[in-house]
Design an enzyme around this catalytic site. Structure first.
Site, PDB file in Angstrom:
ATOM      1  N   HIS A 106      -5.664  -5.864   4.350  1.00  0.00           N
ATOM      2  CA  HIS A 106      -4.520  -4.926   4.272  1.00  0.00           C
ATOM      3  C   HIS A 106      -3.668  -4.582   5.513  1.00  0.00           C
ATOM      4  O   HIS A 106      -4.554  -4.684   6.642  1.00  0.00           O
ATOM      5  CB  HIS A 106      -5.150  -3.612   3.922  1.00  0.00           C
ATOM      6  N   CYS A 120       0.746  -1.085   0.149  1.00  0.00           N
ATOM      7  CA  CYS A 120      -0.059   0.148  -0.244  1.00  0.00           C
ATOM      8  C   CYS A 120       0.925   1.420  -0.077  1.00  0.00           C
ATOM      9  O   CYS A 120       1.803   1.497   0.870  1.00  0.00           O
ATOM     10  CB  CYS A 120      -0.965  -0.051   1.236  1.00  0.00           C
ATOM     11  N   GLU A 121       0.515   2.138  -0.943  1.00  0.00           N
ATOM     12  CA  GLU A 121       1.526   3.357  -1.034  1.00  0.00           C
ATOM     13  C   GLU A 121       1.110   4.438   0.095  1.00  0.00           C
ATOM     14  O   GLU A 121       2.036   5.307   0.287  1.00  0.00           O
ATOM     15  CB  GLU A 121       1.246   4.044  -2.136  1.00  0.00           C
ATOM     16  N   HIS A 122       0.157   4.056   0.962  1.00  0.00           N
ATOM     17  CA  HIS A 122      -0.195   5.199   1.951  1.00  0.00           C
ATOM     18  C   HIS A 122       0.694   4.873   3.239  1.00  0.00           C
ATOM     19  O   HIS A 122       1.081   5.642   3.771  1.00  0.00           O
ATOM     20  CB  HIS A 122      -1.614   5.024   2.531  1.00  0.00           C
ATOM     21  N   HIS A 123       0.828   3.516   3.546  1.00  0.00           N
ATOM     22  CA  HIS A 123       1.709   3.290   4.977  1.00  0.00           C
ATOM     23  C   HIS A 123       2.893   2.380   4.346  1.00  0.00           C
ATOM     24  O   HIS A 123       3.522   1.959   5.487  1.00  0.00           O
ATOM     25  CB  HIS A 123       0.722   2.485   5.790  1.00  0.00           C
ATOM     26  N   GLN A 145      -5.366  -0.607  -3.865  1.00  0.00           N
ATOM     27  CA  GLN A 145      -6.226  -1.808  -4.440  1.00  0.00           C
ATOM     28  C   GLN A 145      -7.105  -1.191  -5.446  1.00  0.00           C
ATOM     29  O   GLN A 145      -7.213  -1.694  -6.556  1.00  0.00           O
ATOM     30  CB  GLN A 145      -6.951  -2.539  -3.377  1.00  0.00           C
ATOM     31  N   CYS A 169      -2.708  -2.169   6.752  1.00  0.00           N
ATOM     32  CA  CYS A 169      -2.878  -0.743   7.443  1.00  0.00           C
ATOM     33  C   CYS A 169      -4.032  -0.981   8.049  1.00  0.00           C
ATOM     34  O   CYS A 169      -4.377  -0.094   9.008  1.00  0.00           O
ATOM     35  CB  CYS A 169      -2.950   0.211   6.311  1.00  0.00           C
TER      36      CYS A 169
END
Length: 187
Positions: free
Chosen positions: A141, A72-75, A113, A143
């Site tokens: 996920h 995941c690019e966020h975390h 996703q 996260c």
């Protein structure tokens, strides 16, 4: 990458030169090279060996339960699950191993996703000039499971469709085939 990991370890108060952590930066660098091996890879290369057909392919090609792993690019935490990929051929089909290769190439980069499903669908639509494409992703996920709300059993489901498979009625048969408990052994 290894230098950045050393800095990260120092930032959390750990000693990156300790016996326990000395090799960690190199191991993390190797892992990240694998996790992000799809950066710069064109998924169309896996669809270039499509075979022309003359209307005798049937109505649908479906490959379900393709193992999915991405970051995941966020975390920068992993998400894992399954991809189900269906397409309705026009005049070309591709070897079945090409579909997991497309999924893997697009998943092996910083992702979300929702975008991943759209990218897979578009790659197949463009690469095969398919009449229709449907991509269903189911993933848990890190996260969500390992931080914040800590919902370890939650799964996200996303659907991306193109062409003839954008219609809900056309998708219903495919959705029944990939639903939990569907009669897989009898197909």
């Amino acid at each position: 990458m290894a230098r950045a990991v050393r800095e990260l370890l120092s930032a959390i108060g750990a000693d990156p030169e300790s016996d326990e952590l000395r090799a960690t930066p190199g191991r993390v660098a190797d892992s990240y090279a694998e996790f992000f091996a799809g950066v710069g890879v064109d998924p169309q290369q896996f669809l270039s060996d499509a075979v022309p057909v003359d209307g005798e392919t049937g109505e649908l090609v479906l490959m379900r339960d393709i193992a999915l792993r991405s970051i995941c690019e966020h975390h920068l935490l992993p998400f894992r699950g399954r991809a189900h990929v269906a397409y309705q051929p026009r005049d070309r089909v591709v070897g079945l191993s090409a579909l997991p290769r497309v999924v893997d190439a697009l998943a092996a980069r910083p992702q979300v996703q929702e975008r991943l499903g759209e990218q897979i669908a578009q790659a197949i639509a463009d690469g095969l000039d398919a009449k229709g494409v449907l991509v269903v992703l189911e993933a848990s996920h890190g996260c969500v499971a390992d931080r914040g709300v800590r919902e370890t059993e939650a799964e996200a489901v996303t659907i991306a469709a193109r062409g003839s498979l954008s219609d809900a009625a056309a998708r219903s048969e495919i959705m029944a085939l990939i639903a939990p408990g569907s009669p897989r052994a009898s197909l």
